[in-house]
Design a protein around this motif. Sequence first.
Motif, mmCIF file in Angstrom:
data_model
loop_
_atom_site.group_PDB
_atom_site.id
_atom_site.type_symbol
_atom_site.label_atom_id
_atom_site.label_comp_id
_atom_site.label_asym_id
_atom_site.label_seq_id
_atom_site.Cartn_x
_atom_site.Cartn_y
_atom_site.Cartn_z
ATOM 1 N N LYS A 67 0.839 -1.208 0.000
ATOM 2 C CA LYS A 67 0.000 0.000 0.000
ATOM 3 C C LYS A 67 0.874 1.259 0.000
ATOM 4 N N SER A 71 1.254 4.030 -3.136
ATOM 5 C CA SER A 71 1.004 5.472 -2.970
ATOM 6 C C SER A 71 2.206 6.305 -3.400
ATOM 7 N N GLY A 75 1.440 8.168 -7.357
ATOM 8 C CA GLY A 75 0.814 9.453 -7.055
ATOM 9 C C GLY A 75 0.811 10.422 -8.218
ATOM 10 N N ARG A 82 -5.772 5.194 -4.161
ATOM 11 C CA ARG A 82 -5.053 4.327 -3.231
ATOM 12 C C ARG A 82 -5.325 2.866 -3.598
#
Length: 155
Positions: A67, A71, A75, A82
Motif C-alpha cells: 500500500k 502510494s 501518485g 489508493r
Amino acid sequence: MFLVSDTPEAQARDIRGWLPVHPSVALVVSATYFEWTLCRVLISLSSRPNTAVRRDLSRVFGLDRYKQFWSSELGHLTVPRRLTEVIKDWNSVTKAFDARNRLVHGRDRYTKKMALPHVENLLRAVVDLRVYALENGYDVAQRLLVRREAVIRPK
C-alpha cells in the motif's frame, strides 16, 4: 507459473482447477498471482525506470508495504487512487493473505470449502488491478514497456 499472454480467464481457471485436489496450493498460487499482477501494474504505471522500480519492489513484503509503495509510486497519475480504493474488497484480500501466511508457515491447512472464498476474493482483486491498469493505458497481458529513464508526466 503463467504466461503473460494467458488470459485472466485462463489463469483463473487454472487456479480454480487446483481447488478440488489441492486447495492449499490454489490459495498460495492465487496469492502469488495477485502479487505478480500488482507488481506488473506498479512497474507499468510508474514514471521511474523499470530497474529502479524492480529493485525497490524486491524489498517490499506484506500488504501494508505494498500500500505504501503504491502510494509513493503512482501518485503522479492523472487520477491517482489508493490501492485500497482500487481493490474493491480490500478487507477480503487481507483475510486471504492472513490465511496464506498461516498456511505457508505451517500453522494451518485448508480444505476446498475453507480455501474457496480466499481464492475467489484474490481472483476478484486481480480483476480490479487489471481494470485500473487498463484505465491508465496498460494491459497486464502485454509485455512491459522498457523504461530506462524517468518520465515526467504533467499533473
